[in-house]
Motif scaffolding. Structure first.
Motif, mmCIF file in Angstrom:
data_model
loop_
_atom_site.group_PDB
_atom_site.id
_atom_site.type_symbol
_atom_site.label_atom_id
_atom_site.label_comp_id
_atom_site.label_asym_id
_atom_site.label_seq_id
_atom_site.Cartn_x
_atom_site.Cartn_y
_atom_site.Cartn_z
ATOM 1 N N VAL A 1 -19.019 14.337 37.382
ATOM 2 C CA VAL A 1 -20.177 14.761 38.024
ATOM 3 C C VAL A 1 -20.077 16.197 38.060
ATOM 4 O O VAL A 1 -20.979 17.012 37.615
ATOM 5 N N TRP A 2 -19.000 16.780 38.713
ATOM 6 C CA TRP A 2 -19.034 18.075 39.106
ATOM 7 C C TRP A 2 -18.948 19.038 37.789
ATOM 8 O O TRP A 2 -19.309 19.979 37.932
ATOM 9 N N VAL A 3 -18.447 18.720 36.774
ATOM 10 C CA VAL A 3 -18.109 19.232 35.492
ATOM 11 C C VAL A 3 -19.929 19.317 34.933
ATOM 12 O O VAL A 3 -20.225 20.162 34.619
ATOM 13 N N ARG A 4 -20.709 18.211 34.971
ATOM 14 C CA ARG A 4 -21.874 18.247 34.542
ATOM 15 C C ARG A 4 -22.641 19.099 35.321
ATOM 16 O O ARG A 4 -23.537 20.038 34.986
ATOM 17 N N ALA A 5 -22.660 19.184 36.713
ATOM 18 C CA ALA A 5 -23.317 19.903 37.863
ATOM 19 C C ALA A 5 -23.090 21.388 37.455
ATOM 20 O O ALA A 5 -24.001 21.950 37.105
ATOM 21 N N LYS A 6 -21.814 21.675 37.083
ATOM 22 C CA LYS A 6 -21.538 23.484 36.855
ATOM 23 C C LYS A 6 -22.277 23.430 35.564
ATOM 24 O O LYS A 6 -22.636 24.815 35.344
ATOM 25 N N LEU A 7 -22.037 22.756 34.539
ATOM 26 C CA LEU A 7 -22.788 23.134 33.424
ATOM 27 C C LEU A 7 -23.876 23.187 33.512
ATOM 28 O O LEU A 7 -24.687 24.282 33.090
ATOM 29 N N ALA A 8 -24.864 22.327 34.128
ATOM 30 C CA ALA A 8 -26.265 22.377 34.448
ATOM 31 C C ALA A 8 -26.517 23.802 35.039
ATOM 32 O O ALA A 8 -27.414 24.646 34.625
ATOM 33 N N LEU A 9 -25.826 24.113 36.262
ATOM 34 C CA LEU A 9 -26.070 25.241 36.895
ATOM 35 C C LEU A 9 -25.811 26.477 36.048
ATOM 36 O O LEU A 9 -26.730 27.528 36.270
ATOM 37 N N THR A 10 -24.903 26.444 35.259
ATOM 38 C CA THR A 10 -24.480 27.553 34.371
ATOM 39 C C THR A 10 -25.461 28.015 33.365
ATOM 40 O O THR A 10 -25.922 29.202 33.023
ATOM 41 N N VAL A 11 -25.870 26.855 32.727
ATOM 42 C CA VAL A 11 -26.957 27.007 31.443
ATOM 43 C C VAL A 11 -28.365 27.547 32.095
ATOM 44 O O VAL A 11 -28.646 28.457 31.565
ATOM 45 N N VAL A 12 -28.645 27.094 33.266
ATOM 46 C CA VAL A 12 -29.816 27.539 34.068
ATOM 47 C C VAL A 12 -29.779 28.965 34.378
ATOM 48 O O VAL A 12 -30.713 29.954 34.160
ATOM 49 N N ALA A 13 -28.647 29.321 35.158
ATOM 50 C CA ALA A 13 -28.556 30.830 35.549
ATOM 51 C C ALA A 13 -28.396 31.613 34.135
ATOM 52 O O ALA A 13 -29.044 32.858 34.309
ATOM 53 N N THR A 14 -27.781 31.274 33.188
ATOM 54 C CA THR A 14 -27.665 32.053 32.057
ATOM 55 C C THR A 14 -29.150 32.139 31.354
ATOM 56 O O THR A 14 -29.472 33.286 30.948
ATOM 57 N N ALA A 15 -29.795 31.048 31.402
ATOM 58 C CA ALA A 15 -31.352 31.207 30.654
ATOM 59 C C ALA A 15 -32.250 32.053 31.548
ATOM 60 O O ALA A 15 -32.566 32.904 30.750
ATOM 61 N N VAL A 16 -31.961 31.819 32.765
ATOM 62 C CA VAL A 16 -32.784 32.732 33.800
ATOM 63 C C VAL A 16 -32.489 34.228 33.475
ATOM 64 O O VAL A 16 -33.317 35.118 33.271
ATOM 65 N N LEU A 17 -31.169 34.595 33.463
ATOM 66 C CA LEU A 17 -30.724 35.875 33.350
ATOM 67 C C LEU A 17 -31.291 36.556 32.051
ATOM 68 O O LEU A 17 -31.832 37.454 31.815
ATOM 69 N N VAL A 18 -30.743 35.723 30.983
ATOM 70 C CA VAL A 18 -31.203 36.347 29.560
ATOM 71 C C VAL A 18 -32.833 36.478 29.335
ATOM 72 O O VAL A 18 -33.213 37.437 28.791
ATOM 73 N N ALA A 19 -33.660 35.463 30.136
ATOM 74 C CA ALA A 19 -35.113 35.701 29.896
ATOM 75 C C ALA A 19 -35.745 37.000 31.066
ATOM 76 O O ALA A 19 -36.482 37.574 30.662
ATOM 77 N N HIS A 20 -35.095 37.096 32.009
ATOM 78 C CA HIS A 20 -35.356 38.105 32.925
ATOM 79 C C HIS A 20 -35.010 39.712 32.541
ATOM 80 O O HIS A 20 -35.678 40.694 32.800
ATOM 81 N N MET A 21 -33.818 39.816 31.717
ATOM 82 C CA MET A 21 -33.189 41.184 31.464
ATOM 83 C C MET A 21 -34.337 42.046 30.691
ATOM 84 O O MET A 21 -34.152 43.466 31.041
ATOM 85 N N PRO A 22 -35.166 41.350 29.762
ATOM 86 C CA PRO A 22 -36.025 42.463 28.874
ATOM 87 C C PRO A 22 -36.975 43.004 29.805
ATOM 88 O O PRO A 22 -37.260 44.410 29.644
ATOM 89 N N SER A 23 -37.337 42.470 30.998
ATOM 90 C CA SER A 23 -38.388 43.296 31.895
ATOM 91 C C SER A 23 -37.523 44.436 32.655
ATOM 92 O O SER A 23 -37.947 45.284 33.178
ATOM 93 N N VAL A 24 -36.156 44.050 32.991
ATOM 94 C CA VAL A 24 -35.402 45.165 33.459
ATOM 95 C C VAL A 24 -35.146 46.434 32.521
ATOM 96 O O VAL A 24 -35.458 47.580 32.929
ATOM 97 N N SER A 25 -34.943 46.152 31.240
ATOM 98 C CA SER A 25 -35.074 47.043 30.192
ATOM 99 C C SER A 25 -36.165 47.964 30.154
ATOM 100 O O SER A 25 -36.371 49.224 30.144
ATOM 101 N N VAL A 26 -37.268 47.287 30.277
ATOM 102 C CA VAL A 26 -38.738 47.977 30.142
ATOM 103 C C VAL A 26 -38.676 48.837 31.628
ATOM 104 O O VAL A 26 -39.249 50.085 31.299
ATOM 105 N N GLN A 27 -38.329 48.509 32.624
ATOM 106 C CA GLN A 27 -38.329 49.367 33.869
ATOM 107 C C GLN A 27 -37.615 50.689 33.710
ATOM 108 O O GLN A 27 -37.995 51.596 34.093
ATOM 109 N N ALA A 28 -36.110 50.017 33.089
ATOM 110 C CA ALA A 28 -35.353 51.196 32.880
ATOM 111 C C ALA A 28 -35.639 52.427 32.139
ATOM 112 O O ALA A 28 -35.505 53.542 32.185
ATOM 113 N N ARG A 29 -36.575 51.913 31.096
ATOM 114 C CA ARG A 29 -37.204 52.998 30.297
ATOM 115 C C ARG A 29 -38.403 53.751 30.789
ATOM 116 O O ARG A 29 -38.842 54.546 30.157
#
Ligand code: HEM
Length: 155
Positions: free
Chosen positions: A82-110
């Motif tokens: 269970v602990w491996v599955r839980a970490k996999l789920a947390l990591t996939v969600v964190a990575t997806a949120v990060l990748v979805a969010h970064m373009p708006s940071v690039s927009v602000q940076a420009r």
């Protein structure tokens, strides 16, 4: 050197390094969100853009790759504990949120006005996103050391 220690050293380095890099991101996001001189705010957004794309995104993907590699032939298995599955789920969600969010940071940076670019995050949105990420990564680190909850139904 044998595969297991190498993959574990890589995994701990990139995953805990990811946590540390998010801490740096939060510090810069505080400058971006709470103001200061226009130069400081602009510089902070540029730093967040660079840290996000060149450090956070690669570390998140490396965490996933080395984490999954660490389940190969080690007895931990991807679907057996269970602990491996839980970490996999947390990591996939964190990575997806990060990748979805970064373009708006690039927009602000420009320096594109947020309304034009469709970015609706308030001034505290960056700090909120990043501290949420820290909480998820902290939970994943705690789970890694405690390895709680035993085996899954198929384990
Ligand atoms: C942010 C996410 C993650 C963090 C902070 C993290 C952190 C860690 C740490 C500190 C360890 C060492 C624990 C110990 O030796 O007692 C570890 C081990 C391990 N992690 Fe992760 N991890 C993350 C994501 C993942 C993912 C996505 C997977 C795979 C699905 C994974 C699979 C494993 C496995 C199987 C081990 C044990 C490897 C072994 O003992 O050979 N981890 N992790």
């Amino acid at each position: 050197m044998p595969f297991r220690p190498v993959s574990l050293i890589l995994h701990v380095s990139v995953s805990v390094g990811w946590f540390g890099a998010v801490l740096a991101y939060v510090a810069v996001a505080v400058v971006a969100s709470t103001g200061g001189t226009p130069e400081a705010v602009r510089g902070a957004w540029t730093a967040m853009d660079v840290i996000g794309w060149w450090v956070l995104v690669p570390l998140s993907v490396a965490t996933l790759v080395t984490g999954i590699a660490g389940t190969l032939g080690t007895g931990w298995g991807l679907g057996t504990h269970v602990w491996v599955r839980a970490k996999l789920a947390l990591t996939v969600v964190a990575t997806a949120v990060l990748v979805a969010h970064m373009p708006s940071v690039s927009v602000q940076a420009r320096g594109i006005p947020p309304a034009t670019a469709g970015h609706h995050g308030g001034p505290w949105s960056e700090i909120l996103h990043a501290t949420g990420g820290l909480a998820v990564l902290g939970a994943a680190t705690a789970i890694s050391f405690m390895k709680p909850w035993g085996k899954t139904g198929t384990g």
